[in-house]
Design a protein around this motif. Structure first.
Motif, mmCIF file in Angstrom:
data_model
loop_
_atom_site.group_PDB
_atom_site.id
_atom_site.type_symbol
_atom_site.label_atom_id
_atom_site.label_comp_id
_atom_site.label_asym_id
_atom_site.label_seq_id
_atom_site.Cartn_x
_atom_site.Cartn_y
_atom_site.Cartn_z
ATOM 1 N N ILE A 32 3.464 34.555 -29.986
ATOM 2 C CA ILE A 32 2.031 34.422 -29.775
ATOM 3 C C ILE A 32 1.710 33.394 -28.694
ATOM 4 O O ILE A 32 0.694 33.493 -27.999
ATOM 5 N N HIS A 41 -4.442 42.308 -34.334
ATOM 6 C CA HIS A 41 -4.216 41.529 -35.543
ATOM 7 C C HIS A 41 -5.228 41.897 -36.618
ATOM 8 O O HIS A 41 -6.185 42.621 -36.389
ATOM 9 N N CYS A 92 -5.871 27.467 -34.839
ATOM 10 C CA CYS A 92 -4.430 27.246 -34.706
ATOM 11 C C CYS A 92 -3.993 26.943 -33.278
ATOM 12 O O CYS A 92 -2.986 26.254 -33.068
ATOM 13 N N ALA A 93 -4.727 27.455 -32.286
ATOM 14 C CA ALA A 93 -4.327 27.256 -30.886
ATOM 15 C C ALA A 93 -4.263 25.783 -30.527
ATOM 16 O O ALA A 93 -3.478 25.372 -29.658
ATOM 17 N N THR A 99 -9.132 32.465 -36.911
ATOM 18 C CA THR A 99 -7.946 31.700 -37.288
ATOM 19 C C THR A 99 -7.237 31.168 -36.053
ATOM 20 O O THR A 99 -6.768 30.014 -36.035
ATOM 21 N N TYR A 100 -7.182 31.978 -34.999
ATOM 22 C CA TYR A 100 -6.460 31.553 -33.803
ATOM 23 C C TYR A 100 -7.144 30.381 -33.122
ATOM 24 O O TYR A 100 -6.483 29.478 -32.601
ATOM 25 N N LEU A 135 -6.561 39.663 -29.326
ATOM 26 C CA LEU A 135 -6.101 39.608 -30.714
ATOM 27 C C LEU A 135 -6.560 40.815 -31.521
ATOM 28 O O LEU A 135 -6.521 40.801 -32.747
ATOM 29 N N PHE A 175 1.650 34.479 -37.142
ATOM 30 C CA PHE A 175 0.933 35.302 -36.167
ATOM 31 C C PHE A 175 1.811 36.434 -35.652
ATOM 32 O O PHE A 175 1.348 37.571 -35.494
ATOM 33 N N ALA A 177 -8.487 37.308 -37.535
ATOM 34 C CA ALA A 177 -7.427 36.580 -36.837
ATOM 35 C C ALA A 177 -7.968 35.794 -35.651
ATOM 36 O O ALA A 177 -7.414 34.749 -35.295
ATOM 37 N N GLU A 178 -9.058 36.281 -35.041
ATOM 38 C CA GLU A 178 -9.613 35.559 -33.896
ATOM 39 C C GLU A 178 -10.063 34.156 -34.302
ATOM 40 O O GLU A 178 -9.711 33.169 -33.656
#
Length: 616
Positions: A384, A471, A482-483, A478-479, A468, A567, A475-476
């Motif tokens: 990812i 996914h 997390c990014a 969440t990313y 994304l 991911f 997930a967007e």
């Protein structure tokens, strides 16, 4: 004709039968069913055309569960005496108990035709019509029963029960008031009041009604369960029934009471596996999970519930709420490896749709504390990280101490960006800020460039273009959270200064102290929620600092690999950025590794507050 011998009393057949009836009926009323049946059969042996004996033997058969025999015997009695209203009435009740409400209603109508002033027949016909959904006709029958006998409380109660479950539940109040005036200690009457008020949205009144019913019938699991449901709805803690007059601070007591009531209801059931008992069990576990999520479930209650959950999982290995209760109990005792194995084993048979529909399932799937998994992360390079295109239009200036890092999408930047920076950059000199924005618009880019020019050396930014769509839903979001771990790794190496991940809805209240800004004497700085809400809600992503030390670098690298692994497999969901640092830190602690740790309480940071979160 011969004359009677002296001293012998002559008894007629009718007198003998009358005496036999009296004895048999006495046995019947006293519950001596075998003796009563023997008496009725003796009468029929003497005279097979005794309709009353056939009828009473049929009633007895119905009372002892022999419905077919009962129907046959009462039908024979009716054939012998078709004008006996009570025969038709009792046959109707038997047909209703067997699920044939249509024929039951007709049989009761026949009884009323023969004896219009028979209150019991009117009441029974009302019950059958209620089963058929013919509400107005049923209510008419109950009114008729009460006209004949104003003290017939069962008719008023039946009318109240019928209306309590209808579209206008408060219409039941008058009927129920009549029933309770006749029988103030009727548990069924008070339960009907509770049902009517709950259906009308008057949860406090429902607690009163169900509470009286439970006190009158303390060993009734249904009464306790109904009271628990009313307490839950009245609490305001249920998302579907919010109450402005019941703020979150007031939820702990009613949630604990509801759990205790559910537990008591199940204990009264003594292991029963009826549909009602299974419903109570399911609601118990769901309520427990809700209470855990709110940080309001104490260890003692959780252990009692977890024991119930273990019994449940033996029968239904796929019960996610039960598994979650057990896993939470294990986590609280420091047994996260066992908890994560249990949760993942439970989820093996679940579809992706089922997992994504259950917030606890999505969270627990992302908790993997197995040593073999965490060991493998040391060499894992997440795909990812390479999936998007990153650039840094304005890099952090050299020197200047720690960096505050936020990672957002376009919507969150427009909502909070200016507000966040107005607080984070208000002190000069103060902390540096780096903004990472995922899939920004042209307007976002221009805005950030303009802001960086106005704050040279204090503000920098980077961007990322990533698709994304393949996914799972969510997930967007969440990313975006997390990014910032991946960006923090980059900034840590680029600048050689500590990086503090924070939320953009936080408000800076003071600059970081010198020891944090310089990374002196610590490896990790975390914000911890000590309400034991779960391994995905304890180390909060809203404030996580990493120093440029070997332990700090290694920790952040493992957290990034952990996030990337989920991911890469399409299993990333909300709170992954919190489950990852908790699992890694737990593993280090279990192995005896001790990073130099600075801990701060949730929403109690000296340099930040979280007004948006505090509203909840």
């Amino acid at each position: 004709m011969s004359q009677a011998q002296p001293g012998v009393v002559m008894v007629s057949l009718s007198e003998a039968l009358s005496e036999a009836y009296a004895i048999a009926i006495d046995h019947h009323r006293a519950g001596r069913m075998g003796e009563a049946a023997g008496g009725y059969r003796a009468i029929l042996d003497a005279d097979p055309r005794q309709a009353d004996a056939l009828h009473l033997l049929g009633v007895l058969a119905g009372q002892t569960g022999r419905t077919e025999d009962a129907l046959s015997l009462i039908a024979q009695a009716i054939a012998l005496d078709p004008e006996a209203a009570d025969y038709h009435d009792n046959l109707g009740s038997l047909r209703r108990s067997g699920g044939d409400a249509v024929r039951a209603a007709a049989q009761h109508a026949r009884a009323l035709a023969l004896e219009p002033a028979r209150a019991k027949a009117a009441f029974n016909r009302g019950l059958a019509l209620g089963d058929l959904g013919r509400m107005e006709e049923a209510l008419g029958c109950f009114r008729a029963a009460l006209r004949v006998d104003p003290g017939y409380g069962a008719a008023a109660l039946a009318a109240g029960l019928l209306l309590a479950g209808g579209p206008e539940p408060l219409a039941a109040e008058r009927w129920l008031a009549h029933a309770l005036a006749l029988a103030p200690d009727s548990a069924d009457g008070w339960a009907a009041v509770g049902r009517a008020r709950l259906a009308a949205g008057e949860a406090d009144g429902a607690v009163t009604g169900y509470g009286r019913a439970a006190r009158l019938r303390p060993d009734d699991g249904a009464a306790l369960s109904n009271l628990a449901m009313a307490v839950l709805q009245a609490s305001g803690a249920l998302p579907e029934f919010p109450r402005a007059d019941r703020p979150e601070a007031s939820w702990a007591e009613p949630l604990a009471r509801a759990l205790d009531l559910f537990l008591a209801a199940l204990e009264r059931g003594a292991g029963e596996v009826t549909e009602a008992a299974l419903f109570r069990t399911a609601v118990l576990f769901r309520t427990a999970v809700l209470t855990i999520h709110r940080g309001m479930l104490d260890d003692a209650r959780l252990e009692r519930i977890a024991e119930r959950a273990r019994n449940r999982l033996r029968r239904a290995p796929g019960d996610g709420a039960a598994a979650a209760c057990i896993a939470h109990g294990l986590y609280r005792r420091g047994r996260l490896v066992t908890a994560s194995r249990l949760a993942r084993r439970c989820l093996r048979g679940w579809s992706e749709e089922a997992i994504h529909a259950d917030p606890q399932a999505t969270k627990w799937r992302q908790v993997d504390a197995r040593p073999v998994f965490l060991d493998a992360l040391a060499g894992y390079r997440p795909r990812i990280v390479e999936a998007g295109e990153r650039s840094m239009p304005v890099s952090p200036a050299a020197g200047g101490g720690a960096i505050l890092l936020v990672s957002v999408d376009s919507g969150y930047w427009r909502r909070f960006g200016g507000w966040f920076l107005s607080h984070a950059l208000k002190d000069a000199p103060g902390d540096r800020v780096h903004v990472h924005i995922v899939n920004p618009s042209a307007e976002d880019r221009a805005d950030l460039d303009r802001r960086c020019a106005a704050q040279p050396g204090r503000l920098s930014w980077s961007l990322e273009r990533i698709d994304l769509s393949a996914h799972a839903p969510g997930a967007e979001t969440t990313y975006y959270a997390c990014a910032r771990v991946f960006v923090a790794l980059d900034l840590l190496e680029r600048t050689g200064t500590p990086v503090f991940i924070t939320d953009i809805d936080a408000r800076g209240t003071a600059p970081l102290p010198p020891d944090l800004r310089d990374g002196a004497g610590w490896d990790l700085t975390i914000m911890r929620d000590r309400r034991a809400r779960g391994p995905f809600d304890e180390i909060l992503g809203g404030f996580l600092g990493v120093a440029l030390t070997a332990a700090g670098r290694e920790f952040l690298g493992l957290v990034g690999a952990y996030i990337g692994w989920f991911f890469d497999r399409g299993e990333a969901a909300w709170t992954l950025d919190q489950a990852a640092p908790y699992a890694v830190l737990h593993d280090w602690t279990r192995r005896g590794r001790a990073p130099r740790l600075r801990e701060h309480e949730f929403l109690r940071l000296p340099w930040f507050d979280f007004p948006v979160k505090g509203e909840g």
